[in-house]
Scaffold this motif. Structure first.
Motif, PDB file in Angstrom:
ATOM      1  N   THR A   1       4.945 -17.813  26.160  1.00  0.00           N
ATOM      2  CA  THR A   1       4.368 -18.524  27.290  1.00  0.00           C
ATOM      3  C   THR A   1       5.431 -18.691  28.363  1.00  0.00           C
ATOM      4  O   THR A   1       6.513 -19.230  28.103  1.00  0.00           O
ATOM      5  CB  THR A   1       3.857 -19.912  26.869  1.00  0.00           C
ATOM      6  N   ARG A   2       5.128 -18.210  29.560  1.00  0.00           N
ATOM      7  CA  ARG A   2       6.070 -18.321  30.664  1.00  0.00           C
ATOM      8  C   ARG A   2       5.975 -19.709  31.318  1.00  0.00           C
ATOM      9  O   ARG A   2       5.088 -20.510  30.996  1.00  0.00           O
ATOM     10  CB  ARG A   2       5.795 -17.224  31.683  1.00  0.00           C
ATOM     11  N   ALA A   3       6.901 -19.947  32.244  1.00  0.00           N
ATOM     12  CA  ALA A   3       6.983 -21.268  32.872  1.00  0.00           C
ATOM     13  C   ALA A   3       5.703 -21.654  33.603  1.00  0.00           C
ATOM     14  O   ALA A   3       5.376 -22.837  33.725  1.00  0.00           O
ATOM     15  CB  ALA A   3       8.165 -21.312  33.836  1.00  0.00           C
ATOM     16  N   ASP A   4       4.957 -20.641  34.078  1.00  0.00           N
ATOM     17  CA  ASP A   4       3.723 -20.937  34.807  1.00  0.00           C
ATOM     18  C   ASP A   4       2.508 -21.050  33.889  1.00  0.00           C
ATOM     19  O   ASP A   4       1.373 -21.173  34.346  1.00  0.00           O
ATOM     20  CB  ASP A   4       3.463 -19.878  35.875  1.00  0.00           C
ATOM     21  N   GLY A   5       2.761 -20.981  32.580  1.00  0.00           N
ATOM     22  CA  GLY A   5       1.677 -21.109  31.616  1.00  0.00           C
ATOM     23  C   GLY A   5       1.021 -19.810  31.218  1.00  0.00           C
ATOM     24  O   GLY A   5       0.189 -19.786  30.308  1.00  0.00           O
ATOM     25  N   SER A   6       1.358 -18.709  31.863  1.00  0.00           N
ATOM     26  CA  SER A   6       0.778 -17.409  31.501  1.00  0.00           C
ATOM     27  C   SER A   6       1.344 -16.928  30.171  1.00  0.00           C
ATOM     28  O   SER A   6       2.506 -17.204  29.835  1.00  0.00           O
ATOM     29  CB  SER A   6       1.062 -16.377  32.596  1.00  0.00           C
ATOM     30  N   LYS A   7       0.508 -16.226  29.409  1.00  0.00           N
ATOM     31  CA  LYS A   7       0.914 -15.740  28.094  1.00  0.00           C
ATOM     32  C   LYS A   7       1.006 -14.219  28.081  1.00  0.00           C
ATOM     33  O   LYS A   7       0.177 -13.531  28.678  1.00  0.00           O
ATOM     34  CB  LYS A   7      -0.063 -16.214  27.021  1.00  0.00           C
ATOM     35  N   LEU A   8       2.027 -13.724  27.418  1.00  0.00           N
ATOM     36  CA  LEU A   8       2.253 -12.286  27.291  1.00  0.00           C
ATOM     37  C   LEU A   8       2.569 -11.935  25.847  1.00  0.00           C
ATOM     38  O   LEU A   8       3.179 -12.729  25.124  1.00  0.00           O
ATOM     39  CB  LEU A   8       3.442 -11.845  28.165  1.00  0.00           C
ATOM     40  N   LEU A   9       2.155 -10.740  25.450  1.00  0.00           N
ATOM     41  CA  LEU A   9       2.593 -10.204  24.164  1.00  0.00           C
ATOM     42  C   LEU A   9       3.909  -9.492  24.407  1.00  0.00           C
ATOM     43  O   LEU A   9       3.964  -8.527  25.176  1.00  0.00           O
ATOM     44  CB  LEU A   9       1.569  -9.222  23.597  1.00  0.00           C
ATOM     45  N   GLN A  10       4.960  -9.971  23.787  1.00  0.00           N
ATOM     46  CA  GLN A  10       6.281  -9.378  23.976  1.00  0.00           C
ATOM     47  C   GLN A  10       6.640  -8.497  22.782  1.00  0.00           C
ATOM     48  O   GLN A  10       6.664  -8.952  21.638  1.00  0.00           O
ATOM     49  CB  GLN A  10       7.334 -10.471  24.137  1.00  0.00           C
ATOM     50  N   SER A  11       6.894  -7.219  23.058  1.00  0.00           N
ATOM     51  CA  SER A  11       7.333  -6.275  22.026  1.00  0.00           C
ATOM     52  C   SER A  11       8.819  -6.017  22.231  1.00  0.00           C
ATOM     53  O   SER A  11       9.227  -5.575  23.309  1.00  0.00           O
ATOM     54  CB  SER A  11       6.566  -4.958  22.123  1.00  0.00           C
ATOM     55  N   THR A  12       9.603  -6.292  21.208  1.00  0.00           N
ATOM     56  CA  THR A  12      11.046  -6.084  21.277  1.00  0.00           C
ATOM     57  C   THR A  12      11.422  -4.902  20.401  1.00  0.00           C
ATOM     58  O   THR A  12      11.082  -4.868  19.210  1.00  0.00           O
ATOM     59  CB  THR A  12      11.804  -7.344  20.809  1.00  0.00           C
ATOM     60  N   LEU A  13      12.093  -3.929  20.990  1.00  0.00           N
ATOM     61  CA  LEU A  13      12.558  -2.748  20.268  1.00  0.00           C
ATOM     62  C   LEU A  13      14.071  -2.803  20.166  1.00  0.00           C
ATOM     63  O   LEU A  13      14.768  -2.889  21.171  1.00  0.00           O
ATOM     64  CB  LEU A  13      12.153  -1.469  21.005  1.00  0.00           C
ATOM     65  N   THR A  14      14.583  -2.743  18.943  1.00  0.00           N
ATOM     66  CA  THR A  14      16.024  -2.804  18.766  1.00  0.00           C
ATOM     67  C   THR A  14      16.420  -2.089  17.476  1.00  0.00           C
ATOM     68  O   THR A  14      15.584  -1.458  16.813  1.00  0.00           O
ATOM     69  CB  THR A  14      16.505  -4.275  18.755  1.00  0.00           C
ATOM     70  N   GLU A  15      17.667  -2.188  17.130  1.00  0.00           N
ATOM     71  CA  GLU A  15      18.224  -1.542  15.940  1.00  0.00           C
ATOM     72  C   GLU A  15      17.869  -2.313  14.678  1.00  0.00           C
ATOM     73  O   GLU A  15      17.982  -3.531  14.631  1.00  0.00           O
ATOM     74  CB  GLU A  15      19.749  -1.476  16.093  1.00  0.00           C
ATOM     75  N   PHE A  16      17.431  -1.599  13.653  1.00  0.00           N
ATOM     76  CA  PHE A  16      17.211  -2.200  12.342  1.00  0.00           C
ATOM     77  C   PHE A  16      18.535  -2.098  11.590  1.00  0.00           C
ATOM     78  O   PHE A  16      18.788  -1.150  10.852  1.00  0.00           O
ATOM     79  CB  PHE A  16      16.102  -1.474  11.584  1.00  0.00           C
ATOM     80  N   ASP A  17      19.396  -3.082  11.849  1.00  0.00           N
ATOM     81  CA  ASP A  17      20.708  -3.043  11.196  1.00  0.00           C
ATOM     82  C   ASP A  17      20.637  -3.704   9.821  1.00  0.00           C
ATOM     83  O   ASP A  17      19.539  -4.009   9.323  1.00  0.00           O
ATOM     84  CB  ASP A  17      21.780  -3.675  12.093  1.00  0.00           C
ATOM     85  N   ARG A  18      21.754  -3.940   9.208  1.00  0.00           N
ATOM     86  CA  ARG A  18      21.779  -4.520   7.866  1.00  0.00           C
ATOM     87  C   ARG A  18      21.028  -5.845   7.795  1.00  0.00           C
ATOM     88  O   ARG A  18      20.399  -6.170   6.788  1.00  0.00           O
ATOM     89  CB  ARG A  18      23.222  -4.719   7.400  1.00  0.00           C
TER      90      ARG A  18
ATOM     91  N   GLY B   1      18.405  -6.666   9.173  1.00  0.00           N
ATOM     92  CA  GLY B   1      16.967  -6.482   9.122  1.00  0.00           C
ATOM     93  C   GLY B   1      16.413  -6.545   7.710  1.00  0.00           C
ATOM     94  O   GLY B   1      15.216  -6.802   7.511  1.00  0.00           O
ATOM     95  N   TRP B   2      17.245  -6.302   6.713  1.00  0.00           N
ATOM     96  CA  TRP B   2      16.832  -6.341   5.317  1.00  0.00           C
ATOM     97  C   TRP B   2      16.890  -7.749   4.738  1.00  0.00           C
ATOM     98  O   TRP B   2      16.570  -7.946   3.575  1.00  0.00           O
ATOM     99  CB  TRP B   2      17.722  -5.427   4.473  1.00  0.00           C
ATOM    100  N   GLY B   3      17.338  -8.711   5.547  1.00  0.00           N
ATOM    101  CA  GLY B   3      17.531 -10.056   5.029  1.00  0.00           C
ATOM    102  C   GLY B   3      18.915 -10.166   4.411  1.00  0.00           C
ATOM    103  O   GLY B   3      19.768  -9.281   4.591  1.00  0.00           O
ATOM    104  N   PRO B   4      19.175 -11.257   3.655  1.00  0.00           N
ATOM    105  CA  PRO B   4      20.505 -11.450   3.060  1.00  0.00           C
ATOM    106  C   PRO B   4      20.986 -10.268   2.228  1.00  0.00           C
ATOM    107  O   PRO B   4      22.171  -9.957   2.180  1.00  0.00           O
ATOM    108  CB  PRO B   4      20.309 -12.704   2.190  1.00  0.00           C
ATOM    109  N   GLY B   5      20.054  -9.563   1.567  1.00  0.00           N
ATOM    110  CA  GLY B   5      20.444  -8.431   0.724  1.00  0.00           C
ATOM    111  C   GLY B   5      20.965  -7.237   1.492  1.00  0.00           C
ATOM    112  O   GLY B   5      21.600  -6.350   0.918  1.00  0.00           O
ATOM    113  N   GLY B   6      20.718  -7.194   2.802  1.00  0.00           N
ATOM    114  CA  GLY B   6      21.183  -6.063   3.590  1.00  0.00           C
ATOM    115  C   GLY B   6      22.682  -5.916   3.611  1.00  0.00           C
ATOM    116  O   GLY B   6      23.212  -4.799   3.719  1.00  0.00           O
ATOM    117  N   HIS B   7      23.385  -7.020   3.491  1.00  0.00           N
ATOM    118  CA  HIS B   7      24.843  -6.970   3.507  1.00  0.00           C
ATOM    119  C   HIS B   7      25.402  -6.381   2.206  1.00  0.00           C
ATOM    120  O   HIS B   7      26.577  -6.025   2.143  1.00  0.00           O
ATOM    121  CB  HIS B   7      25.415  -8.369   3.740  1.00  0.00           C
ATOM    122  N   ASP B   8      24.547  -6.287   1.193  1.00  0.00           N
ATOM    123  CA  ASP B   8      24.986  -5.743  -0.096  1.00  0.00           C
ATOM    124  C   ASP B   8      24.703  -4.250  -0.226  1.00  0.00           C
ATOM    125  O   ASP B   8      25.069  -3.637  -1.235  1.00  0.00           O
ATOM    126  CB  ASP B   8      24.292  -6.486  -1.247  1.00  0.00           C
ATOM    127  N   LEU B   9      24.034  -3.658   0.769  1.00  0.00           N
ATOM    128  CA  LEU B   9      23.767  -2.221   0.705  1.00  0.00           C
ATOM    129  C   LEU B   9      25.092  -1.465   0.670  1.00  0.00           C
ATOM    130  O   LEU B   9      26.034  -1.795   1.383  1.00  0.00           O
ATOM    131  CB  LEU B   9      22.958  -1.773   1.922  1.00  0.00           C
TER     132      LEU B   9
END
Length: 267
Positions: A163-180, A182-190
């Motif tokens: 929700t933006r400051a003016d009350g309008s709503k948007l679907l926000q899609s974020t594209l980024t790196e699936f790094d360690r 991304g697997w949760g705490p177990g990702g650091h053990d890979l």
């Protein structure tokens, strides 16, 4: 390699939907990451490089994901799938992602994996993911046959209504790196994870081009075209936050080292 480093982001409205905002990690999408399954991949578990990232079953996103894979699995035969199983329940298992809520995933061959769809490298019908190979035989893109998580990796898409400051709503899609992480705490053990390794940043083109079909599926055709346009412009004007693994991978080549890896293999 450290997980935190300068990243450059861009956001824009989807030309086909003014209520869809795309946030894209240019540092990741302009990197030279490429899948090195079957060549330079070390695998996520020690001593099991041949598994790649298929050492565990893949959790399904939803019923549509399950049904799409079910239809693809029905095309497989003992000649194309080393661990051929009849019946939907024979190649899925119940598990949990968060330790409490039940979730279905692809089965594993044994208690410690790997995924039942992974053919051994010396299998006469071809090594690697049986679903991936079947898609190629059928002239389809692998994303049409494989579980969502398998074809989306290593891109991470997060979607939230904001929700933006003016009350309008948007679907926000974020594209980024699936790094360690991304697997949760177990990702650091890979044992190894490709996104932070220079050995996997040897693609012949930036990720936004090599992953065009996957990105289009994630954000839509019009939004992808706009993303590609912005990526082209950023390259032309000069990058300011290059992925450190891409930088590290380029150094041996300047000294006469290895050539870029071949295009993605069956994984």
């Amino acid at each position: 390699m450290k997980l935190d480093f300068p990243r450059e982001w861009i956001e824009f409205l989807d030309p086909a939907d003014e209520q869809h905002l795309v946030r894209a990690d240019l540092t990741w999408l302009l990197s030279r990451w490429t899948c090195v399954f079957g060549s330079a991949c070390h695998g996520i578990l020690p001593g099991r490089a041949e598994d790649g990232c298929c050492s565990h079953g893949a959790f399904f996103t939803d019923a549509d994901d399950e049904n799409r894979v079910k239809a693809a699995a029905a095309k497989l035969t003992p000649q194309t799938w080393q661990h051929h199983r009849r019946g939907f329940k024979n190649w899925t298992e119940m598990d949990t992602v968060d330790g409490t809520k039940p979730a279905r995933r692809t089965a594993t061959r044994s208690g410690d994996g790997p995924c039942v769809f992974l053919n051994d490298a010396d299998f006469p019908g071809g090594g690697g993911c049986a679903l991936h190979a079947q898609a190629l035989r059928d002239g389809a893109h692998p994303l049409a046959y494989k579980p969502d998580v398998c074809w989306q990796l290593p891109v991470r898409r997060e979607q939230d209504w904001i929700t933006r400051a003016d009350g309008s709503k948007l679907l926000q899609s974020t594209l980024t790196e699936f790094d360690r992480r991304g697997w949760g705490p177990g990702g650091h053990d890979l044992a190894w994870w490709c996104t932070s390794s220079p050995e996997a940043h040897v693609g012949t083109e930036p990720m936004y081009l090599s992953y065009a079909p996957e990105l289009t599926e994630l954000i839509g055709e019009a939004a992808y075209r706009k993303l590609a346009e912005l990526c082209d412009a950023r390259i032309a004007s000069g990058l300011i936050a290059i992925h450190p693994a891409t930088t590290a991978a380029a150094e041996p080549k300047r000294k006469g080292g290895r050539e870029p890896a071949s295009p993605r293999s069956v994984s």
